[in-house]
Design a protein around this motif. Sequence first.
Motif, short mmCIF file in Angstrom:
data_model
loop_
_atom_site.label_atom_id
_atom_site.label_comp_id
_atom_site.label_asym_id
_atom_site.label_seq_id
_atom_site.Cartn_x
_atom_site.Cartn_y
_atom_site.Cartn_z
N ASP A 193 -63.30 -10.06 42.94
CA ASP A 193 -61.92 -10.45 42.59
C ASP A 193 -61.05 -10.47 43.86
O ASP A 193 -60.15 -11.32 43.98
CB ASP A 193 -61.37 -9.44 41.58
N VAL A 196 -61.46 -13.70 45.67
CA VAL A 196 -60.79 -14.78 44.93
C VAL A 196 -59.27 -14.67 45.13
O VAL A 196 -58.59 -15.67 45.34
CB VAL A 196 -61.17 -14.74 43.42
N GLU A 200 -57.43 -17.77 46.83
CA GLU A 200 -56.43 -18.49 46.02
C GLU A 200 -55.01 -18.29 46.60
O GLU A 200 -54.25 -19.24 46.69
CB GLU A 200 -56.46 -18.02 44.56
N CYS A 259 -58.39 -20.99 39.43
CA CYS A 259 -59.52 -20.10 39.14
C CYS A 259 -59.07 -18.96 38.23
O CYS A 259 -59.72 -18.65 37.23
CB CYS A 259 -60.09 -19.57 40.45
N HIS A 260 -57.93 -18.35 38.55
CA HIS A 260 -57.42 -17.28 37.69
C HIS A 260 -56.96 -17.81 36.34
O HIS A 260 -57.14 -17.15 35.32
CB HIS A 260 -56.30 -16.50 38.39
N SER A 263 -60.15 -18.12 34.40
CA SER A 263 -60.79 -16.85 34.02
C SER A 263 -59.96 -16.12 32.96
O SER A 263 -60.51 -15.50 32.06
CB SER A 263 -61.04 -15.98 35.24
N ASN A 276 -64.09 -14.78 37.65
CA ASN A 276 -63.46 -15.45 38.79
C ASN A 276 -64.51 -15.90 39.80
O ASN A 276 -64.44 -17.01 40.33
CB ASN A 276 -62.50 -14.49 39.50
N ALA A 277 -65.47 -15.02 40.08
CA ALA A 277 -66.51 -15.36 41.06
C ALA A 277 -67.32 -16.56 40.58
O ALA A 277 -67.69 -17.43 41.37
CB ALA A 277 -67.42 -14.16 41.29
N LEU A 280 -64.97 -19.74 41.01
CA LEU A 280 -64.38 -20.05 42.33
C LEU A 280 -64.99 -21.26 43.05
O LEU A 280 -64.25 -22.16 43.46
CB LEU A 280 -64.40 -18.81 43.23
N VAL A 317 -69.12 -18.90 49.87
CA VAL A 317 -68.80 -18.30 48.58
C VAL A 317 -70.01 -18.35 47.65
O VAL A 317 -70.35 -17.38 46.97
CB VAL A 317 -67.57 -19.03 47.97
#
Length: 379
Positions: A193, A196, A200, A259-260, A263, A276-277, A280, A317
């Motif tokens: 997290d 991310v 982000e 991304c958030h 999720s 999130n991972a 991403l 990533v």
Amino acid sequence: MFWLKTRIIEGRGSLEKLKKEAEGHERVLILSSNSMKRHGFLSEAEDYVTEAGAEVFSITGLPAEPSVETIEEFLPKVREFEPDLLVALGGGSVIDATKALKVFYDAPELEFEEIAFIDRFSKPKPVPKLKTRLIAIPSTSGAGSEVSAASVLKKGGIKYNIVTPEIAPDVAILDPRLPMTMPREVARNSGLDVIVHGIEAYTTKVANDFSDAMAIRAIKTVYKWLPLSVKGDEEAREKVHYAATMAGIAFLNARLGLCHAMSHKAAWLGPHGLLNAIFLPYVMEFNAKRSDYARRRYAEIARELGFQTAKDLIEVVKELNEMLGVPTLGELVDEETFMARLDEMAEKAYRDGLTAFNPVEPKPEEIKELYLRAFYGRG
Ligand SMILES: NC(=O)c1ccc[n+]([C@@H]2O[C@H](COP(=O)([O-])OP(=O)(O)OC[C@H]3O[C@@H](n4cnc5c(N)ncnc54)[C@H](OP(=O)(O)O)[C@@H]3O)[C@@H](O)[C@H]2O)c1
Ligand SMILES: [Fe+2]
């Protein structure tokens, strides 16, 4: 603008500073999850409060990934004790739950639906001034909730934010002894997290030089130390612990992105950091394809890590995910169950407040496609 409300106290053994912070308070309520009791940190914290001359009461058993129902369950106990100081001792989940409990304890007339950011196209009611002090003592290294102005709660398996400076903690105590007891998976999920948050926050429409500094330092630290931290290395756990708070300071200011948003709307599928991972790399590919700004910013991060291009960073990533055993979404849920909620998730992610900060404005159909790619693991 760059701001930070929280005073940060850090260092091995710094939990002891709770004694000084509790001085002058009469009734201190500590909220924690079970592991904090099991590993002795709760009783240590209780002792510091007692030594400060305050009455202490503890509530344990706060769950991971809290929901509106969690708040309804614990609020009567908070009201009954009437604390003048709240201490959140645990991961992002405990800190978020405590922030929400503070809102409804201090302002009982409010309802979750009227103050939460349900939809970016309508404004929630502002939260008034809240009086009870809040100290956050994170036991995971991830959420950054110990400095952020957000509390994230689930309703019907989907997450919504309450965001107000009123719930940003007054003090954060970062004692690296606490995250030492995290099981491997919690260290991995919460640590992912942080990456991310960093990536982000560095690429939103409102990032600035000050938030960039925090984001870059957090990304570099986690890139270097997370694999070792997951294995339990003490120095690595400490580094990642501080990086998590730095990334929190970055997104407190620069906010987060698609991304958030994705999720949060898929919260029923698994732990926050892991989701999130998973999303991403797909979100980064989408952003990089459509925005010169995103491509340039990803390339800047890549160069900080010793690579060159946005494409390189996306590879980094993906490799980190692979090294740490991050699954595809399809390994977390069966196809039929996933498809039944896909349209709802895509529409709600499109309407999520964080989507407004993403470098690219996505269409709901494009978000749906990203969910599908993450589900099937399509590169
Ligand atoms: N407010 C924000 O700005 C923000 C930002 C990002 C994420 N979040 C939210 O934060 C939550 C995720 O938080 P998190 O990643 O920190 O994880 P977490 O959900 O707080 O913790 C996961 C589990 O780890 C265990 N645990 C925590 N610390 C431990 C320790 N030191 N030793 C052993 N076990 C430990 C706890 O188990 P026990 O129950 O056994 O104690 C807990 O159930 C999500 O709900 C997410 O939405 C909030
Ligand atoms: Fe997060």
